[in-house]
Enzyme design. Structure first.
Site, short mmCIF file in Angstrom:
data_model
loop_
_atom_site.label_atom_id
_atom_site.label_comp_id
_atom_site.label_asym_id
_atom_site.label_seq_id
_atom_site.Cartn_x
_atom_site.Cartn_y
_atom_site.Cartn_z
N SER A 129 1.12 -1.27 -0.03
CA SER A 129 0.15 0.05 0.14
C SER A 129 0.47 1.03 -0.16
CB SER A 129 -0.59 -0.15 0.68
OG SER A 129 -1.82 1.30 1.14
N TYR B 176 -1.16 -0.71 10.03
CA TYR B 176 -1.16 -1.41 9.00
C TYR B 176 0.33 -0.51 8.15
CZ TYR B 176 -3.89 -1.28 4.78
OH TYR B 176 -4.06 -1.08 3.18
#
Length: 258
Positions: A146, A159
């Site tokens: 990501s 995350y």
């Protein structure tokens, strides 16, 4: 010969989290390019529905119900592939989730949950899949990272940590496994219209802030990520390894603009 550079005929692929969002789009893309695809997800109904839909269109799909954050489920998955195929050409580590909080608000359980789901599952599946990928002689690993792993985002530190680790894992394995003819790359999406992202994109002010920082002024679709993954697995990309391809509408190169 030129045509064969741009398809995946005869390849055998495993896609984790393959029933929804980016994972489902990746599986679809690989299937339509000629690959045989095994998807894995936790919910039996989702797996059955996805596989039935693809098979009704003549696509070579199969599925397994498993939670790849659990060691026993990972071993059972790899055992199935070994018994059924005997090799693996493509591994797509797509499974991921998030708990959006400030660092001081996370519980130890949430920390471990995110690491096990987003990072440990991919690391261990890479290790377990190594002999099967080695047997392919054209093996590919794609880790779905990501842009949160490339810089600060409001998605939460844990995350971002896990996604950054996937980028580094891809670089290390690309070098370590190059002699085995295994290429390892990753993709780093920005906001993509998936069930996980829609929870925050429904906020008009937040959506505007995302679009304002994205040069292409749009939210990505799962198919955009799937196309990048498929390309990296093709013979046409045979000289590409250890790279992280941002699928982000230009967000990661925009920095601060007026």
């Amino acid at each position: 010969m030129q045509q064969n550079r741009w398809n995946l005929e005869g390849r055998r692929a495993l896609v984790t989290g393959g029933t929804k969002g980016i994972g489902a789009a990746i599986a679809e893309e690989l299937l339509t390019l000629g690959a045989e695809v095994l998807i894995v997800a936790r919910k039996e109904l989702d797996v059955n529905q996805a596989v039935t839909s693809w098979r009704s269109r003549g696509l070579n799909a199969s599925g397994m119900v498993a939670d790849v954050s659990l060691p026993a489920d990972r071993h059972n998955l790899i055992q199935l592939i070994e018994n059924t195929w005997g090799r693996l050409d493509i591994l797509v580590n797509n499974v991921g989730t998030n708990v959006r909080k400030k660092v001081k608000e996370y519980s130890p359980e949430e920390y471990n949950f995110l690491l096990q789901t987003n990072l440990t599952s991919a690391f261990e599946l890479c290790r377990l899949s190594y002999p099967l990928l080695q047997g392919s002689e054209q093996g590919n690993v794609i880790n779905v990272s990501s842009v949160a792993g490339l810089g600060h985002l409001r998605t939460g530190a844990i995350y971002g940590m896990t996604k950054a680790a996937l980028v580094q894992l891809s670089k290390n394995l690309a070098v370590e496994w190059a002699a085995d003819k295994i290429r390892v790359n990753c993709v780093a999406p920005w906001y993509i219209r998936t069930p996980l992202a829609e929870t925050v994109l429904q906020n008009p002010e937040f959506l505007k802030s995302v679009l304002d920082r994205t040069p292409l002024k749009s939210i990505g679709n799962p198919e955009d990520v799937a196309a990048a993954v498929a390309f990296l697995c093709m013979p046409a990309a045979a000289y590409i390894t250890g790279q992280c391809l941002a699928v982000d509408g230009g967000f990661s190169v925009n920095l601060f603009s007026e």
